[in-house]
Write an enzyme that holds these catalytic residues in place. Structure first.
Site, PDB file in Angstrom:
ATOM      1  CG  ASP A 213     -54.897 -18.546 -12.566  1.00  0.00           C
ATOM      2  OD1 ASP A 213     -55.192 -18.255 -11.387  1.00  0.00           O
ATOM      3  OD2 ASP A 213     -54.555 -19.683 -12.928  1.00  0.00           O
TER       4      ASP A 213
ATOM      5  CG  ASP B  51     -57.384 -21.200 -13.430  1.00  0.00           C
ATOM      6  OD1 ASP B  51     -57.644 -20.599 -14.494  1.00  0.00           O
ATOM      7  OD2 ASP B  51     -56.429 -21.986 -13.321  1.00  0.00           O
TER       8      ASP B  51
ATOM      9  N   GLY C 278     -47.407   0.697 -17.947  1.00  0.00           N
ATOM     10  CA  GLY C 278     -48.199   1.514 -18.875  1.00  0.00           C
ATOM     11  C   GLY C 278     -49.138   0.730 -19.756  1.00  0.00           C
ATOM     12  CG  ASN C 279     -50.266  -1.912 -23.277  1.00  0.00           C
ATOM     13  OD1 ASN C 279     -50.850  -2.955 -22.971  1.00  0.00           O
ATOM     14  ND2 ASN C 279     -50.496  -1.270 -24.408  1.00  0.00           N
TER      15      ASN C 279
ATOM     16  CE  LYS D 153     -57.499 -25.230 -15.691  1.00  0.00           C
ATOM     17  NZ  LYS D 153     -56.590 -24.383 -14.914  1.00  0.00           N
TER      18      LYS D 153
ATOM     19  CE1 TYR E  31     -48.227 -24.538 -18.654  1.00  0.00           C
ATOM     20  CE2 TYR E  31     -47.805 -24.726 -16.310  1.00  0.00           C
ATOM     21  CZ  TYR E  31     -48.684 -24.745 -17.369  1.00  0.00           C
ATOM     22  OH  TYR E  31     -50.016 -24.957 -17.138  1.00  0.00           O
TER      23      TYR E  31
ATOM     24  CE  LYS F   3     -51.376 -24.900 -23.261  1.00  0.00           C
ATOM     25  NZ  LYS F   3     -50.404 -24.544 -24.248  1.00  0.00           N
ATOM     26  CG  ASP F   4     -50.882 -18.785 -23.547  1.00  0.00           C
ATOM     27  OD1 ASP F   4     -50.023 -18.432 -22.717  1.00  0.00           O
ATOM     28  OD2 ASP F   4     -50.658 -19.572 -24.462  1.00  0.00           O
TER      29      ASP F   4
ATOM     30  NE  ARG G 224     -48.984 -32.577 -14.189  1.00  0.00           N
ATOM     31  CZ  ARG G 224     -48.590 -32.090 -13.001  1.00  0.00           C
ATOM     32  NH1 ARG G 224     -47.864 -31.021 -12.938  1.00  0.00           N
ATOM     33  NH2 ARG G 224     -48.942 -32.697 -11.895  1.00  0.00           N
TER      34      ARG G 224
END
Ligand code: F6R
Ligand code: MG
Ligand code: MG
Length: 366
Positions: free
Chosen positions: A11, A51, A102-103, A131, A230, A233-234, A267
């Site tokens: 994102d 997003d 590098g990663n 989300k 926070y 989200k992942d 959120r």
């Protein structure tokens, strides 16, 4: 020669809140990759879900290659500059480190990649969710790779009779990767016992026990573990090789009709149904619901076909209606109980402050 498929998503800013990236940002990412891919990539596709922008590419350099990861990092950096220039919201949100080391794993963007000897025909699926977090895929993967109620191939196709190995990561352990390998069907109950807690235990990979070949790679990044607070989200991505010794596309897709309640939504702090959406979908109701898109491809000598939109079918329109009802139903109870995530998973610090303040006002009655 082996082919590697690498998918990296981030994102880096969006229009009107956390809804979708702008065309200019997308074009700048595409432009950067196009200009710098010579000698690195065989092919690539760039798309967005909510997003998040995803770079899907093929090459011969294996997984975790610094040049490939570096290319994606720089492309996202370039896109971030455009996002800033346009005043997009959350510009550069997922680029959590200043310099590439590098990663790209552990720097914010999510990564899913696999290296394999191509079969004569090589179909695979690229899932991208927004989300929500990586454990959101747990249930669908379990049902597609271990449950004959969903995967008829487990009882009909001899190539699958030996079952699959599940590599499951404990994402609460932040020092290093902490992973367990469990075999289905013998250790089914152990697998289920871990997967029931998707905030902690996340399927990282699945392998055929017949051929040893990798079928699944999931991004397991937890942004909070990287940033210590926070940041968003992942929003996980996933690659799934299908057909032959692996479940058929339809068997992999079927469990998404359940649309289980997953962590995420507004959120990153609520519970919402995991809605299968069309490619390039945006985000809306209550910054959600949590969504997942799926692009089907074939790859040959690293060359990708055009994608087919796996959730663009009248069947999934019907499911989306049902999922909207599930979303409205849980939203009716607002902040209460299981509609909001438990304290440990709340991704905004505000409530911690509030509870601390209130704590000092409690009095113990004699
Ligand atoms: C969830 C998400 C959004 C934001 C929300 C508030 O992953 O990205 O729901 O958390 O829109 O955003 P901020 O705190 O940036 O104003
Ligand atoms: Mg965002
Ligand atoms: Mg996102």
């Amino acid at each position: 020669m082996k082919t590697t498929i690498t998918a990296i998503k981030a994102d880096i800013g969006s229009i009107g809140g956390h809804i979708k990236p702008s065309q200019r940002v997308l074009d700048s990412v595409i432009g950067y990759v196009e200009q710098h891919q010579q000698g690195l990539l065989i092919d690539y596709k760039i798309s967005f879900t909510g997003d998040d922008i995803a770079i899907l590419c093929t090459h011969n350099k294996g997984v975790g290659n610094p040049d490939i990861h570096g290319l994606a990092w720089e492309a996202f950096k370039t896109g971030t500059e455009v996002a800033k220039d346009q005043g997009l919201y959350g510009a550069g949100q997922d680029l959590l480190k200043d310099a590439f080391s590098g990663n790209i794993k552990g720097m914010g963007p999510a990564v899913a990649e696999m290296e394999f000897e191509e079969r004569p025909n090589e179909p695979f699926l690229f899932f991208a969710a927004d989300k929500t977090d990586p454990g959101a895929y747990n249930l669908a993967l379990y049902l597609a790779f271990a449950d004959p109620m969903f995967c008829s191939g487990l009882i009909l196709s001899p190539g699958m009779f030996k079952g699959f190995r599940f590599d499951i990561m404990d994402v609460s352990y932040t020092e290093a990767d902490r992973v367990i390998s469990l075999n289905a069907p013998e250790e089914l109950y152990d697998i289920a016992a871990l997967l029931r807690d998707p905030e902690r235990f996340v399927i990282e990979g699945i392998y055929s026990r017949e051929t040893g070949e990798q079928a699944v790679s999931v991004s397991t990044t937890r942004l909070r573990n990287i940033a210590g607070k926070y940041t968003g989200k992942d929003d996980p991505i996933m690659l799934v090789r299908v057909q032959g010794a692996f479940p058929a596309t339809g068997e992999v897709l079927a469990p998404y009709s359940i649309a289980p309640y997953v962590a995420g939504f507004m959120r990153g702090s609520h519970t919402g149904p995991f809605m299968p959406v069309k490619l390039n979908s945006t985000i809306s109701f209550f910054d959600g619901p949590p969504v997942v898109s799926c692009a089907g491809y074939c790859v040959h000598e690293g060359k990708l076909t055009n994608p087919v939109d796996a959730f663009d079918h009248p069947f999934w329109d019907y499911i989306r209606e049902k999922v909207s009802e599930k979303a409205i139903e849980i939203r009716r109870q607002g902040f209460f109980g299981s509609a909001m995530l438990p304290y440990s998973e709340l991704e905004y610090g505000g409530i911690v402050k509030k509870l601390e303040e209130l704590d000092s006002r409690f009095q113990i009655r004699e």
